[in-house]
Design an enzyme around this catalytic site. Structure first.
Site, PDB file in Angstrom:
ATOM      1  N   GLY A  44       0.845  -1.189   0.000  1.00  0.00           N
ATOM      2  CA  GLY A  44       0.000   0.000   0.000  1.00  0.00           C
ATOM      3  C   GLY A  44       0.876   1.232   0.000  1.00  0.00           C
ATOM      4  O   GLY A  44       1.929   1.250   0.653  1.00  0.00           O
ATOM      5  N   ARG A 115     -10.537  -4.778  -3.694  1.00  0.00           N
ATOM      6  CA  ARG A 115     -10.716  -3.758  -2.659  1.00  0.00           C
ATOM      7  C   ARG A 115     -12.141  -3.249  -2.554  1.00  0.00           C
ATOM      8  O   ARG A 115     -12.468  -2.556  -1.598  1.00  0.00           O
ATOM      9  CB  ARG A 115      -9.784  -2.572  -2.934  1.00  0.00           C
ATOM     10  N   ARG A 177      -4.716   6.186  -9.592  1.00  0.00           N
ATOM     11  CA  ARG A 177      -5.036   4.792  -9.908  1.00  0.00           C
ATOM     12  C   ARG A 177      -6.241   4.778 -10.850  1.00  0.00           C
ATOM     13  O   ARG A 177      -7.345   5.157 -10.464  1.00  0.00           O
ATOM     14  CB  ARG A 177      -5.354   3.992  -8.633  1.00  0.00           C
ATOM     15  N   GLY A 240      14.842  10.466 -13.304  1.00  0.00           N
ATOM     16  CA  GLY A 240      15.083  11.263 -12.113  1.00  0.00           C
ATOM     17  C   GLY A 240      13.893  12.112 -11.723  1.00  0.00           C
ATOM     18  O   GLY A 240      12.767  11.613 -11.633  1.00  0.00           O
ATOM     19  N   ASP A 267       6.889   5.754  -3.710  1.00  0.00           N
ATOM     20  CA  ASP A 267       6.635   5.940  -2.279  1.00  0.00           C
ATOM     21  C   ASP A 267       7.946   6.131  -1.531  1.00  0.00           C
ATOM     22  O   ASP A 267       8.045   6.966  -0.620  1.00  0.00           O
ATOM     23  CB  ASP A 267       5.877   4.743  -1.713  1.00  0.00           C
ATOM     24  N   ASP A 303       6.933  -4.523  -2.470  1.00  0.00           N
ATOM     25  CA  ASP A 303       6.614  -3.104  -2.502  1.00  0.00           C
ATOM     26  C   ASP A 303       7.501  -2.264  -1.583  1.00  0.00           C
ATOM     27  O   ASP A 303       7.766  -1.102  -1.867  1.00  0.00           O
ATOM     28  CB  ASP A 303       5.153  -2.901  -2.082  1.00  0.00           C
TER      29      ASP A 303
END
Length: 324
Positions: A44, A115, A177, A240, A267, A303
């Site tokens: 997540g 979900r 998303r 980058g 993230d 992840d």
């Protein structure tokens, strides 16, 4: 778990609010129908960010909603092992969300999300711990929460309200998303949140949803800052990033690596920047740590598992492959 509303002196420096799901990842390359082995974990955007931040030495709390099931127990166990404070509502009715990663080829994966109607999508205003946000130095939210459901969006917005009322900085990663909403609807929601944020992060396509297309990603960063944030960083993957910070423009090359799994790199990038921002580092150091953490995240399957600790940040520049 909850903390006392008063008398506490160890409030986390950062609070992040959002969805974390159980994760099943195929060990083998090929169609999922032929896979016979898989690994079980969690994933997540907000928890990936939290892990990366904690490994860099910043105290952090993750706020979310999980099912009262074994999948929720697994997530809480993983977060605790990483030293992250979990402020989790356990939903007695809906299960913890699930995602499955299929390694369709050696270089391509598919991610299947389960979900709809799960516990994470039922996140609501009452799940947000006001004292945690009020005492934090920074609140981090993403566009996933805004698009996940009306109640999750309201929860994220409520957290931002608390932050704004208490002098807590707000970091916003657009994190679009496509399975959740259309670009037009997302773009409008992104603009509203950008106006209330101090730090904004986006891929170039995500930024264009909010401010319109541009030939140069620097223009995207400039336009994002015109909405109010002091810093806008446009993530460009293997190219980058570019940034507009306090009226100045910056560019930073990516750290070259051979990626194994790029999920979570964005993230980690955000966590690297935020960690150095909170430490009072100069802009060049913030961007260098950001691209370095993002590169580390690409080097292992999973992840968040590859997120580096602060004493590992120099490894990718090391001349010798073995440290003794």
């Amino acid at each position: 778990m909850t903390a006392a509303a008063s008398g506490r002196s160890d409030w986390p420096e950062v609070v992040t609010v959002g969805e974390t799901m159980a994760l099943i990842r195929a060990d083998e390359v090929g169609p999922l129908a032929q896979v016979s082995a898989a690994r079980f974990g969690m994933g997540g955007a907000e928890s990936n960010f939290a892990v990366a931040l904690r490994r860099l030495g910043v105290s952090v709390a993750w706020v979310g909603r999980l099912g009262a099931d074994s999948l929720g127990d697994k997530i809480l166990r993983e977060l605790a092992a990483e030293g992250i404070e979990a402020v989790a509502t356990r939903d007695p009715v809906k299960p913890t969300g699930l995602m499955i990663k299929e390694r369709r080829t050696a270089h391509n994966q598919r991610i299947w999300y389960y979900r709809d109607g799960n516990a994470g999508s039922r996140l609501e205003r009452a799940d947000v711990p006001e004292q945690h946000v009020a005492h934090a130095r920074l609140l981090h939210v993403t566009g996933i929460s805004l698009g996940l459901s009306d109640s999750a969006s309201a929860a994220a917005q409520h957290a931002v309200d608390i932050a704004r009322d208490n002098g807590t900085q707000v970091s916003f990663d657009l994190n679009y998303r496509s399975a959740l909403w259309s670009p037009d609807v997302a773009g409008e929601a992104f603009r509203e949140l950008v106006r209330r944020a101090d730090l904004v992060f986006a891929g170039d396509e995500e930024a264009a949803m909010a401010v319109g297309p541009a030939d140069d990603p620097v223009d995207l960063a400039v336009r994002l800052c015109e909405f109010g944030p002091s810093a806008a960083i446009v993530k460009l993957g293997a190219e980058g990033c570019v940034a507009r910070i306090d009226g100045r423009t910056y560019r930073r090359r990516a750290v070259p690596v051979q990626p194994v799994d790029t999920v979570g790199a964005g993230d980690g990038f955000v966590a690297g920047y935020v960690a150095e921002h909170l430490a009072g580092a100069d802009v060049e150091s913030r961007l260098q740590t950001a691209v370095t953490v993002g590169a580390f995240a690409c080097l292992v399957p999973g992840d968040w598992e590859g997120m580096p600790r602060r004493n590992e940040l120099g490894l990718l520049a090391a001349a010798e492959p073995v440290s003794r």
